[in-house]
Design a protein around this motif. Sequence first.
Motif, PDB file in Angstrom:
ATOM      1  N   ASP A   1      11.986  34.494  20.773  1.00 52.95           N
ATOM      2  CA  ASP A   1      11.260  34.769  19.531  1.00 52.95           C
ATOM      3  C   ASP A   1      10.728  33.475  18.946  1.00 52.95           C
ATOM      4  N   GLU A   2       9.644  33.621  18.160  1.00 57.68           N
ATOM      5  CA  GLU A   2       8.976  32.448  17.600  1.00 57.68           C
ATOM      6  C   GLU A   2       9.887  31.620  16.714  1.00 57.68           C
ATOM      7  N   GLU A   3      10.769  32.334  15.928  1.00 60.00           N
ATOM      8  CA  GLU A   3      11.602  31.585  14.978  1.00 60.00           C
ATOM      9  C   GLU A   3      12.680  30.736  15.661  1.00 60.00           C
ATOM     10  N   ILE A   4      13.042  31.108  16.903  1.00 66.30           N
ATOM     11  CA  ILE A   4      14.080  30.302  17.566  1.00 66.30           C
ATOM     12  C   ILE A   4      13.490  29.327  18.592  1.00 66.30           C
ATOM     13  N   LEU A   5      12.136  29.274  18.671  1.00 73.20           N
ATOM     14  CA  LEU A   5      11.510  28.386  19.649  1.00 73.20           C
ATOM     15  C   LEU A   5      11.904  26.916  19.446  1.00 73.20           C
TER      16      LEU A   5
ATOM     17  N   GLY B   1      14.612  25.591  18.155  1.00 79.26           N
ATOM     18  CA  GLY B   1      15.991  25.398  18.614  1.00 79.26           C
ATOM     19  C   GLY B   1      16.104  25.502  20.116  1.00 79.26           C
ATOM     20  N   ALA B   2      15.348  26.431  20.721  1.00 72.96           N
ATOM     21  CA  ALA B   2      15.384  26.581  22.171  1.00 72.96           C
ATOM     22  C   ALA B   2      14.839  25.341  22.865  1.00 72.96           C
ATOM     23  N   VAL B   3      13.738  24.801  22.324  1.00 70.63           N
ATOM     24  CA  VAL B   3      13.147  23.594  22.920  1.00 70.63           C
ATOM     25  C   VAL B   3      14.118  22.417  22.821  1.00 70.63           C
ATOM     26  N   ALA B   4      14.763  22.285  21.652  1.00 69.91           N
ATOM     27  CA  ALA B   4      15.731  21.188  21.502  1.00 69.91           C
ATOM     28  C   ALA B   4      16.895  21.343  22.485  1.00 69.91           C
ATOM     29  N   TRP B   5      17.360  22.616  22.598  1.00 72.34           N
ATOM     30  CA  TRP B   5      18.446  22.885  23.534  1.00 72.34           C
ATOM     31  C   TRP B   5      18.035  22.544  24.973  1.00 72.34           C
ATOM     32  N   LEU B   6      16.829  22.929  25.355  1.00 76.72           N
ATOM     33  CA  LEU B   6      16.355  22.641  26.699  1.00 76.72           C
ATOM     34  C   LEU B   6      16.107  21.143  26.908  1.00 76.72           C
ATOM     35  N   ASN B   7      15.756  20.455  25.843  1.00 73.57           N
ATOM     36  CA  ASN B   7      15.582  19.004  25.948  1.00 73.57           C
ATOM     37  C   ASN B   7      16.893  18.333  26.348  1.00 73.57           C
TER      38      ASN B   7
ATOM     39  N   ARG C   1       3.030  24.161  17.264  1.00 72.56           N
ATOM     40  CA  ARG C   1       4.012  25.205  17.020  1.00 72.56           C
ATOM     41  C   ARG C   1       5.110  24.749  16.076  1.00 72.56           C
ATOM     42  N   GLY C   2       4.809  23.732  15.284  1.00 68.18           N
ATOM     43  CA  GLY C   2       5.719  23.312  14.218  1.00 68.18           C
ATOM     44  C   GLY C   2       6.859  22.424  14.661  1.00 68.18           C
ATOM     45  N   ILE C   3       6.796  21.911  15.876  1.00 62.73           N
ATOM     46  CA  ILE C   3       7.871  21.018  16.352  1.00 62.73           C
ATOM     47  C   ILE C   3       7.356  19.595  16.199  1.00 62.73           C
ATOM     48  N   ASP C   4       7.658  19.008  15.031  1.00 57.41           N
ATOM     49  CA  ASP C   4       7.033  17.733  14.696  1.00 57.41           C
ATOM     50  C   ASP C   4       7.644  16.526  15.429  1.00 57.41           C
ATOM     51  N   TYR C   5       8.734  16.747  16.129  1.00 61.33           N
ATOM     52  CA  TYR C   5       9.324  15.643  16.895  1.00 61.33           C
ATOM     53  C   TYR C   5       8.899  15.737  18.374  1.00 61.33           C
ATOM     54  N   GLY C   6       7.805  16.469  18.600  1.00 59.53           N
ATOM     55  CA  GLY C   6       7.342  16.672  19.977  1.00 59.53           C
ATOM     56  C   GLY C   6       7.027  15.374  20.701  1.00 59.53           C
ATOM     57  N   TRP C   7       6.504  14.359  20.004  1.00 57.90           N
ATOM     58  CA  TRP C   7       6.156  13.093  20.638  1.00 57.90           C
ATOM     59  C   TRP C   7       7.392  12.368  21.209  1.00 57.90           C
ATOM     60  N   GLN C   8       8.589  12.721  20.649  1.00 59.92           N
ATOM     61  CA  GLN C   8       9.813  12.087  21.136  1.00 59.92           C
ATOM     62  C   GLN C   8      10.319  12.717  22.437  1.00 59.92           C
ATOM     63  N   ILE C   9      10.145  14.038  22.548  1.00 64.24           N
ATOM     64  CA  ILE C   9      10.708  14.718  23.711  1.00 64.24           C
ATOM     65  C   ILE C   9       9.686  14.928  24.832  1.00 64.24           C
ATOM     66  N   ALA C  10       8.395  14.777  24.514  1.00 70.65           N
ATOM     67  CA  ALA C  10       7.369  14.991  25.537  1.00 70.65           C
ATOM     68  C   ALA C  10       7.553  14.082  26.761  1.00 70.65           C
ATOM     69  N   PRO C  11       7.845  12.766  26.597  1.00 64.32           N
ATOM     70  CA  PRO C  11       8.036  11.918  27.796  1.00 64.32           C
ATOM     71  C   PRO C  11       9.177  12.412  28.685  1.00 64.32           C
ATOM     72  N   THR C  12      10.251  12.926  28.063  1.00 67.89           N
ATOM     73  CA  THR C  12      11.375  13.435  28.851  1.00 67.89           C
ATOM     74  C   THR C  12      10.957  14.651  29.653  1.00 67.89           C
TER      75      THR C  12
ATOM     76  N   VAL D   1       8.491  29.555  28.151  1.00 68.47           N
ATOM     77  CA  VAL D   1       9.614  29.504  27.196  1.00 68.47           C
ATOM     78  C   VAL D   1       9.244  30.262  25.917  1.00 68.47           C
ATOM     79  N   ALA D   2       8.027  30.010  25.433  1.00 71.94           N
ATOM     80  CA  ALA D   2       7.591  30.666  24.191  1.00 71.94           C
ATOM     81  C   ALA D   2       7.530  32.185  24.355  1.00 71.94           C
ATOM     82  N   ALA D   3       7.179  32.648  25.539  1.00 75.32           N
ATOM     83  CA  ALA D   3       7.084  34.091  25.788  1.00 75.32           C
ATOM     84  C   ALA D   3       8.458  34.728  25.930  1.00 75.32           C
TER      85      ALA D   3
END
Length: 485
Positions: free
Chosen positions: A276-280, A282-288, A246-257, A271-273
């Motif tokens: 909106d797709e364009e803010i996913l 930012g939402a994932v980073a915020w939730l991280n 889904r275009g989040i290329d830093y996923g390997w950094q936050i997946a362990p957390t 979360v994705a549902a």
Amino acid sequence: MSGQLMPCSAQEIGSLFLFEKLSPEQLGRLCCEGRVELFQPGPVYTEGDQATCFFVMVEGTVVLSRRVGDDDVEVTRTSQPGVYAGAMQAYIGDRVRQVYNNSMRVTEPTRFFVLPADTFADVMREWFPMAVHLLEGLFFGSKSMQATIGQRERLLALGSLSAGLTHELNNPAAAAVRATSTLRERIAKMRHKLALIAEGPFSRDALANLIEIQERTAERVAKAPALSPLEASDREDALTDWLEDRGIDYGWQIAPTFVQAGLDIDWLEQVAAAVDEEILPGAVAWLNYTVETELLMNEIEDSTTRISHLVDAAKQYSQLDRAPYRVADVHELLDSTLLMLSGKIGPRIEVVKEYDRTLPSIPAYPAELNQVWTNLIDNAVCAMSENGGEGTLTVRTALDHERFLVEFRDTGPGIDPEIKGRIFDPFFTTKPVGQGTGLGLDISWRIIVNKHHGSIQVQSAPGDTRFQVLLPLTAETPETPEEAV
């Protein structure tokens, strides 16, 4: 128990080694003021009774014993004429409680020369004034030295415990400090990310959904399951793939957390549902950041709880705010001592607790019992150090013939049979010079036997040494200060 009066012969009395240097006049006074009694097999006097007489055996067989719990343990058996017992400290007078410190019985008809305690005291003071002063000094000096060295033993144990407690406290304290510092950084980044979100093209509904997801995420963190290393690795790989798709290329950094917080692909789909797709991204980073702050707060809570438990254990161990003699939970005392000694026990020794939790609390001197537990655990750890510091320490409690059994079992090399009979002797130690006073087991014996009217014994074989402490379940009269350790 009284015996049959017999004639007193000054010549016979003078043949006993205790009186062989006395003059005929002195021997005559002894026969005049004392008496010879014939005792049939049975008890002569009982430990703890008022000491009224000084006994010197003329002929026969005498047995001396000490009360240990409910049993009388024989300490001396002899047929040697001239042996003496009874009111041996009568010359000290009222400065010491005058009671028999052992029990005496005879196994065959036995004659004693019996001197009333008051007469024995007068004779000692009149005939041997210098000896009386020397004996008084020796008696009180010995008690003072024993008390001083006993206090030294306690201070040595306290120093060892303090060092271990400092080490144990340092680890959670350092973890709390690190977590607090990291938490401050994460909250600062969360504020920055919140500002970016607020400035972005997010509708009120999208922000509301994001806040709702944040709340649910925090709840998930609190209920995170424990995963095996393999399960955690597999879930991290799955989450990384999902995020990268889904275009989040830093996923390997936050997946362990996310995995540590108990989050999975189903949660990410929710979360994705919800946004909106364009803010996913930012939402994932915020939730991280939300997840990280929750985990850090958990770490701080765990660390401070650990510190609190250690402080409570130290308080329980020291018994500073408790009555000296009270009804106590032995298991609480054992746990506090094991926790206080955990640094010294180390990670290479496995501690196994086999507690019978149905056993009742018992009347005791808790602080003194903790000292006994400390001495026995310390000895077990030192014994297993000969095995490279590895082994198993088993602490077991059970009911044994209406007494409370506490057993310490170690897998060390065992006690040499040649020294087994001496390990409770004062100043006897097998530890290197400077590492032991030789009073640990002597003090432990006095605490258990004299103060608690219990018993302490040892069974030992290579790989299986057991110190067993037996305590009464019901209260007995506490010892007087003179009898205290």
